[in-house]
Write a protein that holds these residues in place. Structure first.
Motif, short mmCIF file in Angstrom:
data_model
loop_
_atom_site.label_atom_id
_atom_site.label_comp_id
_atom_site.label_asym_id
_atom_site.label_seq_id
_atom_site.Cartn_x
_atom_site.Cartn_y
_atom_site.Cartn_z
N GLY A 110 3.33 -51.63 85.96
CA GLY A 110 4.24 -52.67 85.49
C GLY A 110 5.67 -52.31 85.81
O GLY A 110 5.95 -51.37 86.55
N ILE A 111 6.53 -53.11 85.24
CA ILE A 111 7.95 -52.87 85.46
C ILE A 111 8.69 -53.14 84.17
O ILE A 111 8.37 -54.10 83.44
CB ILE A 111 8.47 -53.74 86.63
N GLU A 112 9.62 -52.29 83.87
CA GLU A 112 10.42 -52.42 82.66
C GLU A 112 9.58 -52.76 81.43
O GLU A 112 9.86 -53.69 80.68
CB GLU A 112 11.50 -53.49 82.87
N GLY A 113 8.51 -52.02 81.28
CA GLY A 113 7.67 -52.17 80.10
C GLY A 113 6.72 -53.36 80.13
O GLY A 113 5.91 -53.56 79.22
N LYS A 114 6.79 -54.16 81.19
CA LYS A 114 5.91 -55.32 81.27
C LYS A 114 4.73 -55.00 82.19
O LYS A 114 4.93 -54.61 83.34
CB LYS A 114 6.72 -56.49 81.85
N GLU A 115 3.53 -55.11 81.67
CA GLU A 115 2.35 -54.78 82.49
C GLU A 115 2.04 -55.93 83.45
O GLU A 115 1.93 -57.08 83.03
CB GLU A 115 1.14 -54.49 81.59
N ILE A 116 1.92 -55.60 84.72
CA ILE A 116 1.63 -56.64 85.72
C ILE A 116 0.23 -56.45 86.29
O ILE A 116 -0.55 -57.39 86.38
CB ILE A 116 2.67 -56.61 86.86
N LEU A 117 -0.11 -55.23 86.66
CA LEU A 117 -1.48 -54.94 87.12
C LEU A 117 -2.26 -54.41 85.92
O LEU A 117 -1.86 -53.44 85.29
CB LEU A 117 -1.45 -53.92 88.25
N GLY B 46 -4.42 -65.04 95.86
CA GLY B 46 -4.18 -65.33 94.45
C GLY B 46 -2.93 -66.16 94.30
O GLY B 46 -2.07 -66.17 95.18
N PRO B 47 -2.83 -66.86 93.20
CA PRO B 47 -1.66 -67.71 92.98
C PRO B 47 -0.39 -66.87 92.83
O PRO B 47 -0.46 -65.67 92.60
CB PRO B 47 -1.98 -68.45 91.68
N ASN B 48 0.74 -67.52 92.94
CA ASN B 48 2.02 -66.83 92.76
C ASN B 48 2.08 -66.19 91.38
O ASN B 48 1.62 -66.77 90.40
CB ASN B 48 3.18 -67.81 92.89
N GLY B 49 2.64 -65.02 91.35
CA GLY B 49 2.81 -64.35 90.07
C GLY B 49 1.60 -63.58 89.60
O GLY B 49 1.60 -63.01 88.52
N SER B 50 0.55 -63.52 90.42
CA SER B 50 -0.67 -62.84 89.96
C SER B 50 -0.56 -61.32 90.11
O SER B 50 -1.35 -60.59 89.52
CB SER B 50 -1.88 -63.38 90.71
N GLY B 51 0.40 -60.85 90.90
CA GLY B 51 0.60 -59.40 91.01
C GLY B 51 0.34 -58.85 92.40
O GLY B 51 0.28 -57.63 92.59
N LYS B 52 0.22 -59.72 93.39
CA LYS B 52 -0.11 -59.28 94.75
C LYS B 52 0.96 -58.34 95.32
O LYS B 52 0.66 -57.26 95.83
CB LYS B 52 -0.28 -60.50 95.68
N SER B 53 2.21 -58.78 95.24
CA SER B 53 3.29 -57.95 95.79
C SER B 53 3.46 -56.66 95.00
O SER B 53 3.81 -55.62 95.56
CB SER B 53 4.61 -58.72 95.78
N THR B 54 3.22 -56.76 93.72
CA THR B 54 3.32 -55.56 92.89
C THR B 54 2.31 -54.52 93.37
O THR B 54 2.64 -53.34 93.50
CB THR B 54 3.06 -55.92 91.41
N LEU B 55 1.11 -54.97 93.65
CA LEU B 55 0.08 -54.05 94.14
C LEU B 55 0.54 -53.39 95.44
O LEU B 55 0.44 -52.16 95.60
CB LEU B 55 -1.24 -54.80 94.35
N ASP C 286 10.61 -48.56 91.51
CA ASP C 286 10.89 -49.45 90.37
C ASP C 286 9.66 -49.65 89.49
O ASP C 286 9.77 -49.93 88.31
CB ASP C 286 11.33 -50.85 90.85
N TYR C 287 8.49 -49.53 90.11
CA TYR C 287 7.26 -49.81 89.36
C TYR C 287 6.72 -48.55 88.72
O TYR C 287 6.77 -47.47 89.29
CB TYR C 287 6.21 -50.41 90.29
N GLU C 288 6.18 -48.75 87.54
CA GLU C 288 5.66 -47.61 86.81
C GLU C 288 4.14 -47.76 86.71
O GLU C 288 3.63 -48.80 86.29
CB GLU C 288 6.27 -47.59 85.41
N1 LIG Z 1 11.22 -56.60 89.47
C1 LIG Z 1 10.54 -57.33 88.56
N2 LIG Z 1 11.03 -57.43 87.30
C2 LIG Z 1 10.39 -58.17 86.37
N3 LIG Z 1 9.24 -58.82 86.59
C3 LIG Z 1 8.70 -58.74 87.82
C4 LIG Z 1 9.32 -57.99 88.86
N4 LIG Z 1 8.56 -58.08 89.97
C5 LIG Z 1 7.51 -58.87 89.64
N5 LIG Z 1 7.60 -59.27 88.35
C6 LIG Z 1 6.68 -60.14 87.66
O1 LIG Z 1 5.36 -59.68 87.82
C7 LIG Z 1 4.47 -60.72 88.08
C8 LIG Z 1 3.77 -60.52 89.41
O2 LIG Z 1 4.67 -60.65 90.47
P1 LIG Z 1 4.27 -60.41 92.00
O3 LIG Z 1 3.61 -59.10 92.12
O4 LIG Z 1 5.46 -60.67 92.82
O5 LIG Z 1 3.20 -61.58 92.22
P2 LIG Z 1 2.74 -62.28 93.57
O6 LIG Z 1 3.09 -61.41 94.70
O7 LIG Z 1 1.29 -62.43 93.37
O8 LIG Z 1 3.42 -63.60 93.59
C9 LIG Z 1 5.27 -62.00 88.01
O9 LIG Z 1 5.12 -62.55 86.73
C10 LIG Z 1 6.67 -61.54 88.24
O10 LIG Z 1 7.59 -62.36 87.61
#
Ligand SMILES: Nc1ncnc2c1ncn2[C@@H]1O[C@H](COP(=O)(O)OP(=O)(O)O)[C@@H](O)[C@H]1O
Lengths: 251, 429
Positions: free
Chosen positions: A10-17, A34-43, A52-54
């Motif tokens: 996650g990032i800044e305490g928010k779990e994304i994966l 996957g739809p936008n916001g699902s966590g693809k780029s985070t992965l 930036d990611y923890e």
């Molecule tokens: N730097 C960031 N700070 C806060 N939230 C983030 C950050 N990067 C991604 N997120 C949040 O994490 C979730 C997944 O984002 P992301 O991995 O970009 O999804 P995708 O690539 O599938 O569209 C989204 O809800 C996004 O808002």
């Protein structure tokens, strides 16, 4: 080659994966949709080592090593390559000069001797024709003033230069017209081999017409909720992602 | 006796001993220095550069270095074999060490120039910078005028090889205070490349207070490069005052890589129409190095163009100062003046003070200015690292990329390679 087990990040305490499991073997092409916001780029970012990611749980093993322990440059040395969704513009640094440093530092990491100027030029010419990129582009400042298509082609060129074992393409198709997608995909296909694997991250199915996956995974809300063959991509194209919400509700 | 009193006494004695054509200039300057003193930090132009502290210790003054040994040669610039070389040791021109090769280039002791063929030029232009820099430090330089030099470039002559000017301080016998002085006259339709550099010999405190005045006539072209990479115990006030008295072209690049306290005053006074002047600068400082660039562009006439671009990289506990004044006088319509200053701070202890200062009294002008202070781009760093470049190399590539557009302004190839090499070494590349 790559084994992701119950990965939480996650990032800044928010779990994304929220618990990703994925295994990729040599020669395979995987697609994550996957739809936008699902966590693809985070992965993709977590795999490449963006600080930036923890990572809060789980493990990632790459060719027998604990990937998460490695610095980004060491990951590249081990053979991981991330093609950026938004390649960074660096005024004052040409792709050629950048690649001279990158290729030789990666070679050093791999215990290979540095290329001299002539050898580097030869490698560059070979890869330029492979991915069909113009030399002009490579002498200009890195990505500065490049069109979307030129940026992506430059990413594919760098990938070819570094000869990765696992290439991750993060939304390589975003913002490109169909011709540009075709050119980028042709470059990726030209450097595929039985030893290498590719992970394509995309929102749309269209890139997968050109880079045909062996496996398709659907990422939703930080988890892989469905996996299948290439037909899954087509199915998604028809039905869209709305089914996910229904399915998730049932489950 | 305080250092300042000693210096004044020395200037006084000097004046009494040398009744030459320069004496009125010296006397007036000494009177001005008497009145103004060394600028304190409360002086607006010296707010960040505490020059007075350099006068807290004794220096040797007036030592004869006419028989200087070869130690200065360590500071020679590339391709010196073909260049014109002017050597100042502790502020005094050393003719024996110097070489003037190019036809059309005249180098004379200033007091000689003041009474011969160039007498009019000298009396007209010497000391003009004092009108712009009404401070004691500039006056102090003029109160000595010993071993000063006149450089003339004859009409319609393109000086083929650069003129290298070495400002050397020799501290082997103790702390040094040096005050080199040059008056350059570039006649109509002539062209010249001037390169100044600085070097310290011996372990001591070195303080150079240098003034160069350059007069550029109709259709003349001047490239001017200043390369500063002196020791941690060498301080410098370097004033270069250009007067574009005819439609002319000036291209100046100031590179500051090291020194204890460095203050550059670079002035462009555009006294004719259609002048074109360019000022570029790069300061790359670390440890406790202090570099202050004060620039003035004074537009007195219409249709002039000035372009100013300074960049800074600041590491350690170093300090950078940029102050860019642009004056547009009432008559100076249709001028273009651009100014930009960009800085990267590499450490929490480094500081930069940047200030544009525009005073515009004409209405039909184009002026723009901007300054930025930032950190190394994290996105860029990650991008490079993700391609296998180590963090250290990635930083060095990014910093080099930041500096390169200033380096590219050094048009003299050998010098550009030389400076690029100095920077690459600093970056550990
Ligand atoms: N730097 C960031 N700070 C806060 N939230 C983030 C950050 N990067 C991604 N997120 C949040 O994490 C979730 C997944 O984002 P992301 O991995 O970009 O999804 P995708 O690539 O599938 O569209 C989204 O809800 C996004 O808002």
């Amino acid at each position: 080659m790559l084994q992701i087990k119950d990965l939480h990040a996650g990032i800044e305490g928010k779990e994304i994966l929220k618990g990703i499991n994925l295994t990729i073997r040599p020669g395979e092409v995987h697609a994550i949709m996957g739809p936008n916001g699902s966590g693809k780029s985070t992965l993709a970012s977590v795999l490449a080592g963006r600080e930036d990611y923890e990572v809060t749980g789980g493990s990632v093993e790459f060719l027998g090593k604990d990937l998460l322990e490695l610095a980004p440059e060491a990951r590249a040395g081990e053979g991981l390559f991330l093609a950026f969704q938004y390649p960074v513009e660096i005024p004052g640094l040409s792709t050629i000069n950048f690649m001279k440093t990158a290729v030789n530092e990666v070679r050093k990491y791999r215990g290979q001797e540095a290329l001299d100027a002539a050898e580097f030029l030869k490698l560059m010419k070979e890869k330029m024709s492979l991915v069909n990129i113009d030399k002009n582009l490579l002498t200009r400042s890195l990505n500065e003033g490049f069109s979307g298509g030129e940026k992506k082609r430059n990413e594919v060129f760098q990938m070819a230069m570094l000869e990765p074992k696992l290439a991750i393409l993060d939304e390589t198709d975003s913002g490109l017209d169909i011709d540009a997608i075709r050119i980028a995909a042709a470059g990726v296909n030209a450097i595929r081999s039985k030893e290498n694997a590719t992970l394509v991250i995309t929102h749309y199915q269209r890139l997968l017409d050109y880079i045909v996956p062996d496996f398709v995974h659907v990422l939703y809300n930080g988890r892989i909720v469905k996996s299948g063959g290439k037909e899954l991509a087509l199915e998604l194209e028809e039905t869209g992602y709305s089914f996910l919400k229904n399915e998730m509700n049932i489950a | 006796m305080s250092t300042i009193t000693t210096i004044k006494d020395k200037a006084q004695q000097l004046g009494a001993a040398t009744q030459d054509a320069l004496q009125p200039v010296r006397a007036a300057a000494l009177a001005a220095f008497d009145q103004l003193g060394v600028p304190a930090v409360k002086h607006e132009e010296w707010k960040y550069t505490r020059i007075s502290q350099l006068f807290n210790q004794p220096y040797q003054l007036g030592v004869d270095h006419s028989n200087a040994d070869a130690a200065w040669q360590a500071f020679r610039l590339p391709e010196y074999e073909t260049a014109n070389e002017l050597v100042f040791i502790n502020g005094v021109y050393n003719a024996a060490a110097s070489t003037v090769r190019s036809a059309g280039l005249v180098v004379l002791p200033l007091e000689e120039a003041a009474k011969g063929e160039y007498a009019q030029i000298v009396s007209k232009h010497l000391g003009h910078s004092g009108k712009y820099l009404k401070d004691g430090i500039n006056a102090l330089n003029a109160s000595f005028l010993v071993g000063a030099v006149f450089i003339g470039v004859n009409r319609s002559t393109e000086i083929e090889h650069p003129v290298y000017i070495y400002n050397i301080t020799d501290g082997r016998a103790g702390n040094v205070f040096a005050q080199p002085r040059t008056l350059v006259h570039v006649a109509a339709n002539a062209g010249v490349v001037l390169v100044e550099t600085y070097g310290s010999i011996g372990v001591a405190d070195h303080f150079t207070n240098q003034v160069m005045e350059v007069v550029v006539e109709q259709d003349a072209r001047v490239e001017y490069y200043k390369v500063q990479n002196d020791s941690n115990r060498s301080s410098l006030v370097s004033t270069t005052h250009f007067r574009q008295v005819g439609k002319s072209y000036v291209h100046a690049v100031t590179i500051s890589l090291n020194g204890a306290m460095v203050r550059n005053n670079l002035n462009m006074v555009m006294e004719a129409e259609h002048c074109d002047s360019n000022m570029f600068g790069l300061y790359f400082t670390s440890d406790s190095c202090h570099v202050d660039n004060h620039t003035i562009v004074d537009n007195a006439k219409p249709h002039c163009l000035s372009n100013e671009y300074y960049k800074g990289i600041l590491d350690g506990s170093s300090t950078g100062v940029f102050n860019g004044k642009i004056f547009v006088q009432q008559d100076a319509q249709k001028i273009n003046a651009f100014q930009s200053n960009k800085n990267i701070l590499l450490s929490d202890n480094a500081n930069v003070y940047t200030k544009p200062q525009l005073e515009i009294f004409a209405d039909d002008v184009k002026c723009s200015h901007g300054c930025t202070v930032g950190r190394l781009d994290e996105e860029g760093l990650f991008y490079l690292r993700s391609r296998g470049v180590t963090e250290a190399s990635a930083k060095s590539l990014l910093l080099h990329a930041f500096a390169v557009d200033i380096l590219d302004q050094i048009r003299h190839d050998a010098l550009r390679f030389y400076v690029d090499q100095l920077i690459s070494e600093r970056l550990g590349a």
